[in-house]
Design a protein around this motif. Sequence first.
Motif, PDB file in Angstrom:
ATOM      1  N   TYR A   1       0.838  -1.204   0.000  1.00  0.00           N
ATOM      2  CA  TYR A   1       0.000   0.000   0.000  1.00  0.00           C
ATOM      3  C   TYR A   1       0.876   1.258   0.000  1.00  0.00           C
ATOM      4  CZ  TYR A   1      -3.212   3.535   1.853  1.00  0.00           C
ATOM      5  OH  TYR A   1      -3.953   4.669   2.050  1.00  0.00           O
ATOM      6  N   ILE A   2       1.867   1.307   0.877  1.00  0.00           N
ATOM      7  CA  ILE A   2       2.763   2.465   0.967  1.00  0.00           C
ATOM      8  C   ILE A   2       3.531   2.640  -0.341  1.00  0.00           C
ATOM      9  CG2 ILE A   2       4.854   3.326   2.114  1.00  0.00           C
ATOM     10  CD1 ILE A   2       3.728   2.027   4.699  1.00  0.00           C
ATOM     11  N   HIS A   3       3.960   1.536  -0.909  1.00  0.00           N
ATOM     12  CA  HIS A   3       4.755   1.571  -2.144  1.00  0.00           C
ATOM     13  C   HIS A   3       3.995   2.251  -3.287  1.00  0.00           C
ATOM     14  CE1 HIS A   3       6.636  -0.164  -5.809  1.00  0.00           C
ATOM     15  NE2 HIS A   3       7.727   0.174  -5.151  1.00  0.00           N
ATOM     16  N   THR A   4       2.667   2.119  -3.314  1.00  0.00           N
ATOM     17  CA  THR A   4       1.894   2.747  -4.390  1.00  0.00           C
ATOM     18  C   THR A   4       2.040   4.267  -4.387  1.00  0.00           C
ATOM     19  OG1 THR A   4      -0.157   2.883  -3.093  1.00  0.00           O
ATOM     20  CG2 THR A   4       0.187   0.884  -4.418  1.00  0.00           C
ATOM     21  N   PHE A   5       2.350   4.844  -3.226  1.00  0.00           N
ATOM     22  CA  PHE A   5       2.539   6.293  -3.145  1.00  0.00           C
ATOM     23  C   PHE A   5       3.960   6.711  -3.517  1.00  0.00           C
ATOM     24  CE2 PHE A   5      -0.919   5.387  -0.199  1.00  0.00           C
ATOM     25  CZ  PHE A   5      -1.860   6.300  -0.618  1.00  0.00           C
ATOM     26  N   LEU A   6       4.858   5.755  -3.606  1.00  0.00           N
ATOM     27  CA  LEU A   6       6.266   6.067  -3.844  1.00  0.00           C
ATOM     28  C   LEU A   6       6.782   5.638  -5.210  1.00  0.00           C
ATOM     29  CD1 LEU A   6       7.690   4.826  -0.412  1.00  0.00           C
ATOM     30  CD2 LEU A   6       7.228   7.198  -1.074  1.00  0.00           C
ATOM     31  N   GLU A   7       6.056   4.748  -5.885  1.00  0.00           N
ATOM     32  CA  GLU A   7       6.639   4.048  -7.019  1.00  0.00           C
ATOM     33  C   GLU A   7       7.065   4.917  -8.207  1.00  0.00           C
ATOM     34  OE1 GLU A   7       3.898   1.031  -8.142  1.00  0.00           O
ATOM     35  OE2 GLU A   7       2.230   2.412  -8.307  1.00  0.00           O
ATOM     36  N   TRP A   8       6.466   6.055  -8.431  1.00  0.00           N
ATOM     37  CA  TRP A   8       6.863   6.873  -9.584  1.00  0.00           C
ATOM     38  C   TRP A   8       7.570   8.163  -9.175  1.00  0.00           C
ATOM     39  CZ3 TRP A   8       7.031   4.518 -13.979  1.00  0.00           C
ATOM     40  CH2 TRP A   8       6.171   3.440 -14.222  1.00  0.00           C
ATOM     41  N   LEU A   9       7.944   8.248  -7.927  1.00  0.00           N
ATOM     42  CA  LEU A   9       8.592   9.459  -7.435  1.00  0.00           C
ATOM     43  C   LEU A   9      10.114   9.316  -7.475  1.00  0.00           C
ATOM     44  CD1 LEU A   9       6.312  10.208  -4.370  1.00  0.00           C
ATOM     45  CD2 LEU A   9       6.146  11.146  -6.680  1.00  0.00           C
ATOM     46  N   ILE A  10      10.765  10.427  -7.702  1.00  0.00           N
ATOM     47  CA  ILE A  10      12.225  10.481  -7.657  1.00  0.00           C
ATOM     48  C   ILE A  10      12.583  11.494  -6.578  1.00  0.00           C
ATOM     49  CG2 ILE A  10      14.330  11.100  -8.897  1.00  0.00           C
ATOM     50  CD1 ILE A  10      12.858  10.263 -11.479  1.00  0.00           C
ATOM     51  N   PHE A  11      13.479  11.094  -5.689  1.00  0.00           N
ATOM     52  CA  PHE A  11      13.856  11.953  -4.582  1.00  0.00           C
ATOM     53  C   PHE A  11      15.287  12.421  -4.753  1.00  0.00           C
ATOM     54  CE2 PHE A  11      10.542   9.111  -3.118  1.00  0.00           C
ATOM     55  CZ  PHE A  11       9.649  10.005  -2.563  1.00  0.00           C
ATOM     56  N   GLU A  12      15.510  13.656  -4.412  1.00  0.00           N
ATOM     57  CA  GLU A  12      16.845  14.253  -4.511  1.00  0.00           C
ATOM     58  C   GLU A  12      17.753  13.769  -3.386  1.00  0.00           C
ATOM     59  OE1 GLU A  12      17.972  16.351  -6.906  1.00  0.00           O
ATOM     60  OE2 GLU A  12      16.087  16.090  -7.973  1.00  0.00           O
ATOM     61  N   SER A  13      17.138  13.348  -2.281  1.00  0.00           N
ATOM     62  CA  SER A  13      17.949  12.936  -1.139  1.00  0.00           C
ATOM     63  C   SER A  13      17.186  11.907  -0.306  1.00  0.00           C
ATOM     64  CB  SER A  13      18.293  14.142  -0.265  1.00  0.00           C
ATOM     65  OG  SER A  13      17.113  14.619   0.361  1.00  0.00           O
ATOM     66  N   LEU A  14      17.920  11.239   0.540  1.00  0.00           N
ATOM     67  CA  LEU A  14      17.307  10.286   1.461  1.00  0.00           C
ATOM     68  C   LEU A  14      16.376  11.006   2.434  1.00  0.00           C
ATOM     69  CD1 LEU A  14      17.122   7.352   2.320  1.00  0.00           C
ATOM     70  CD2 LEU A  14      19.163   7.689   3.711  1.00  0.00           C
ATOM     71  N   ASP A  15      16.719  12.219   2.805  1.00  0.00           N
ATOM     72  CA  ASP A  15      15.855  12.997   3.698  1.00  0.00           C
ATOM     73  C   ASP A  15      14.504  13.284   3.051  1.00  0.00           C
ATOM     74  OD1 ASP A  15      17.615  13.060   5.813  1.00  0.00           O
ATOM     75  OD2 ASP A  15      18.523  14.969   5.206  1.00  0.00           O
ATOM     76  N   GLN A  16      14.475  13.565   1.758  1.00  0.00           N
ATOM     77  CA  GLN A  16      13.198  13.786   1.065  1.00  0.00           C
ATOM     78  C   GLN A  16      12.352  12.512   1.069  1.00  0.00           C
ATOM     79  OE1 GLN A  16      14.132  15.221  -2.838  1.00  0.00           O
ATOM     80  NE2 GLN A  16      14.103  17.366  -2.188  1.00  0.00           N
ATOM     81  N   LEU A  17      12.991  11.382   0.830  1.00  0.00           N
ATOM     82  CA  LEU A  17      12.274  10.109   0.889  1.00  0.00           C
ATOM     83  C   LEU A  17      11.728   9.867   2.281  1.00  0.00           C
ATOM     84  CD1 LEU A  17      11.369   7.320  -0.106  1.00  0.00           C
ATOM     85  CD2 LEU A  17      13.705   6.514   0.313  1.00  0.00           C
ATOM     86  N   ARG A  18      12.527  10.109   3.285  1.00  0.00           N
ATOM     87  CA  ARG A  18      12.075   9.932   4.675  1.00  0.00           C
ATOM     88  C   ARG A  18      10.870  10.828   4.979  1.00  0.00           C
ATOM     89  NH1 ARG A  18      18.085  10.013   6.788  1.00  0.00           N
ATOM     90  NH2 ARG A  18      18.496   7.784   6.841  1.00  0.00           N
ATOM     91  N   GLU A  19      10.922  12.059   4.517  1.00  0.00           N
ATOM     92  CA  GLU A  19       9.817  12.986   4.774  1.00  0.00           C
ATOM     93  C   GLU A  19       8.536  12.510   4.086  1.00  0.00           C
ATOM     94  OE1 GLU A  19       7.596  15.665   6.440  1.00  0.00           O
ATOM     95  OE2 GLU A  19       9.694  15.352   6.988  1.00  0.00           O
ATOM     96  N   LYS A  20       8.640  12.046   2.853  1.00  0.00           N
ATOM     97  CA  LYS A  20       7.474  11.524   2.138  1.00  0.00           C
ATOM     98  C   LYS A  20       6.917  10.294   2.854  1.00  0.00           C
ATOM     99  CE  LYS A  20       4.479  11.085  -1.161  1.00  0.00           C
ATOM    100  NZ  LYS A  20       3.305  11.936  -1.204  1.00  0.00           N
ATOM    101  N   LEU A  21       7.793   9.404   3.249  1.00  0.00           N
ATOM    102  CA  LEU A  21       7.365   8.210   3.966  1.00  0.00           C
ATOM    103  C   LEU A  21       6.701   8.579   5.291  1.00  0.00           C
ATOM    104  CD1 LEU A  21       7.219   5.164   4.095  1.00  0.00           C
ATOM    105  CD2 LEU A  21       9.545   5.149   5.001  1.00  0.00           C
ATOM    106  N   ARG A  22       7.260   9.539   5.986  1.00  0.00           N
ATOM    107  CA  ARG A  22       6.664  10.010   7.240  1.00  0.00           C
ATOM    108  C   ARG A  22       5.247  10.532   7.001  1.00  0.00           C
ATOM    109  NH1 ARG A  22      10.326  13.402   8.623  1.00  0.00           N
ATOM    110  NH2 ARG A  22      11.479  11.952   9.905  1.00  0.00           N
ATOM    111  N   SER A  23       5.050  11.289   5.936  1.00  0.00           N
ATOM    112  CA  SER A  23       3.715  11.842   5.666  1.00  0.00           C
ATOM    113  C   SER A  23       2.720  10.737   5.310  1.00  0.00           C
ATOM    114  CB  SER A  23       3.769  12.901   4.563  1.00  0.00           C
ATOM    115  OG  SER A  23       4.039  12.320   3.312  1.00  0.00           O
ATOM    116  N   ILE A  24       3.178   9.717   4.586  1.00  0.00           N
ATOM    117  CA  ILE A  24       2.295   8.591   4.259  1.00  0.00           C
ATOM    118  C   ILE A  24       1.909   7.845   5.527  1.00  0.00           C
ATOM    119  CG2 ILE A  24       2.164   6.353   3.078  1.00  0.00           C
ATOM    120  CD1 ILE A  24       4.147   7.577   0.988  1.00  0.00           C
ATOM    121  N   LEU A  25       2.885   7.578   6.389  1.00  0.00           N
ATOM    122  CA  LEU A  25       2.605   6.856   7.628  1.00  0.00           C
ATOM    123  C   LEU A  25       1.672   7.636   8.546  1.00  0.00           C
ATOM    124  CD1 LEU A  25       6.156   5.412   8.354  1.00  0.00           C
ATOM    125  CD2 LEU A  25       4.136   4.166   7.542  1.00  0.00           C
ATOM    126  N   GLU A  26       1.804   8.949   8.559  1.00  0.00           N
ATOM    127  CA  GLU A  26       0.928   9.776   9.396  1.00  0.00           C
ATOM    128  C   GLU A  26      -0.515   9.728   8.924  1.00  0.00           C
ATOM    129  OE1 GLU A  26       2.835  13.585   9.359  1.00  0.00           O
ATOM    130  OE2 GLU A  26       4.210  13.031  10.985  1.00  0.00           O
TER     131      GLU A  26
END
Length: 100
Positions: free
Chosen positions: A50-75
């Motif tokens: 389920y979480i992966h569906t929100f991430l699969e077509w995104l490109i992140f400039e940094s690991l911190d950006q990925l972490r922030e996106k993942l944090r928002s999905i989890l919230e």
Amino acid sequence: LAYPEEIHIIQLDNARSHTAKNLSLPENVYLIFQPPYCPEVNAIERVWEYIHTFLEWLIFESLDQLREKLRSILEELNQDIIASLTGWNQILMSLSLAGL
């Protein structure tokens, strides 16, 4: 136990670390061991899918950006979403037939 009147089911993946010599469980706690090498029956795999569906077509400039996106999905996850992903009819039917 936070909800003494409820039935609590804990799914374990048969890892060698999931053993105990003297384990005492309350009457309302049940352990269900999934078959080995069966990620398709592991509830967390469905949550990850389920979480992966929100991430699969995104490109992140940094690991911190990925972490922030993942944090928002989890919230955004709530009890209803988790229940819809992990409340399998087969498990619920089996518990019902077992009188639990």
